[in-house]
Design an enzyme around this catalytic site. Structure first.
Site, PDB file in Angstrom:
ATOM      1  N   HIS A  71      46.383  27.119  27.415  1.00 44.28           N
ATOM      2  CA  HIS A  71      46.445  25.873  28.180  1.00 44.28           C
ATOM      3  C   HIS A  71      45.384  25.883  29.278  1.00 44.28           C
ATOM      4  CE1 HIS A  71      48.226  22.209  29.816  1.00 44.28           C
ATOM      5  NE2 HIS A  71      48.047  22.731  31.026  1.00 44.28           N
ATOM      6  N   SER A  72      44.595  24.810  29.351  1.00 49.91           N
ATOM      7  CA  SER A  72      43.567  24.640  30.373  1.00 49.91           C
ATOM      8  C   SER A  72      42.572  25.813  30.316  1.00 49.91           C
ATOM      9  CB  SER A  72      44.220  24.491  31.758  1.00 49.91           C
ATOM     10  OG  SER A  72      43.303  23.971  32.698  1.00 49.91           O
ATOM     11  N   MET A  73      42.479  26.632  31.346  1.00 48.84           N
ATOM     12  CA  MET A  73      41.587  27.789  31.288  1.00 48.84           C
ATOM     13  C   MET A  73      41.924  28.661  30.087  1.00 48.84           C
ATOM     14  SD  MET A  73      41.005  30.911  34.028  1.00 48.84           S
ATOM     15  CE  MET A  73      42.555  31.711  33.590  1.00 48.84           C
TER      16      MET A  73
ATOM     17  N   ALA B 105      42.914  27.735  27.198  1.00 51.84           N
ATOM     18  CA  ALA B 105      42.335  27.161  25.985  1.00 51.84           C
ATOM     19  C   ALA B 105      40.882  27.607  25.825  1.00 51.84           C
ATOM     20  CB  ALA B 105      42.418  25.640  26.031  1.00 51.84           C
TER      21      ALA B 105
ATOM     22  N   SER C  47      45.276  23.319  24.633  1.00 54.19           N
ATOM     23  CA  SER C  47      46.150  22.415  25.374  1.00 54.19           C
ATOM     24  C   SER C  47      45.563  22.112  26.751  1.00 54.19           C
ATOM     25  CB  SER C  47      47.530  23.092  25.510  1.00 54.19           C
ATOM     26  OG  SER C  47      48.395  22.366  26.330  1.00 54.19           O
TER      27      SER C  47
END
Length: 260
Positions: free
Chosen positions: A94-96, A98, A122
């Site tokens: 998720h975010s970083m 990803a 994500s």
């Protein structure tokens, strides 16, 4: 803190599942730890073994200095993960996280000729799209805290605790620096399918920026949106896990069909 390289302890697996046909390695967002994935263990199919990744500076790796650049982090993670890639595996980030999972997938293919069977990304724009917002990792402390408040990923009680923030800010600054100084390098597209998850009210990542992940695979791609802001993986967790479960059921069914 010391600067010892990442050890095997970064791969956490609180509930080992030797009978699982798939390992799912989960990578947290900036400032997050492996603990954010603990609620997942009882919600995903028994055919998957969930292995959250602990990054330097938090949890059992608290004594390690957080890395403020993405490339050395990826280079440290790959050989540590390698012994755990002895069965089909997938990445979720998720975010970083990803971005970490994407670059890790590229490095594993390039240097070890190994690829995840699926990549779940994500809350992060596709890597080839430059950041449209100014960096925040070098802001003054009051400005930095205000940005954290705006992002809505840090609990209010933590933001208002000077003691907790003293511990958390160095980790967050390093993570944001790693994320914000990332430079995308074009390479051949991945062979694994990609599923991109997003929040309908996420002001950090638009639907079109999520859709652009399609350019990073020559396999199938899908995009799924949930109600919520950048941290929809918490607010819409049950729906996200239902969707992830369906994908995992499909993947593990295919693995079973391919087994002799």
């Amino acid at each position: 803190m010391n600067t010892t390289q990442i050890s095997d302890s970064c791969v956490t697996c609180p509930y080992p599942n030797p009978q699982a046909s798939l390992r799912l390695f989960c990578f947290p967002y900036a400032g997050g730890s492996s603990l954010i994935f603990r609620p997942w263990f009882n919600s995903l199919p028994k055919t998957v073994e969930v292995c959250p990744i602990e990054l330097p500076g938090r949890g059992i790796l608290m004594k390690l200095t957080p890395l403020s650049r993405l490339e050395p982090l990826i280079e440290d993670l790959a050989p540590v993960l390698l012994p755990h890639l002895d069965k089909p595996f997938a990445f979720f980030g998720h975010s970083m996280g990803a971005l970490i999972s994407f670059e890790l997938a590229r490095l594993l293919r390039r240097e070890y000729n190994i690829s995840p069977i699926h990549l779940f990304v994500s809350g992060r724009r596709a890597p080839q799209i430059p950041d449209r917002k100014p960096p925040i990792h070098a802001l003054t402390e009051p400005e930095f805290i205000e940005e954290l408040r705006r992002l809505n990923g840090t609990p209010k009680a933590v933001l208002e605790s000077p003691e907790l923030m003293q511990l958390l800010i160095p980790i967050l600054r390093a993570d944001f620096a790693a994320h914000e100084t990332y430079i995308y390098t074009p390479a051949s597209t991945l062979d694994c399918p990609i599923t991109a998850f997003g929040g309908l009210q996420d002001e950090e990542v638009s639907g079109s920026e999520l859709q652009a992940w399609q350019e990073q695979t020559n396999a199938t791609f899908s995009r799924q949106m949930f109600s919520g802001d950048h941290f929809f993986l918490h607010s819409a967790q049950s729906l996200l896990l239902q969707s992830l479960s369906r994908e995992i059921h499909r993947i593990t069914s295919e693995i079973s069909c391919q087994s002799p």
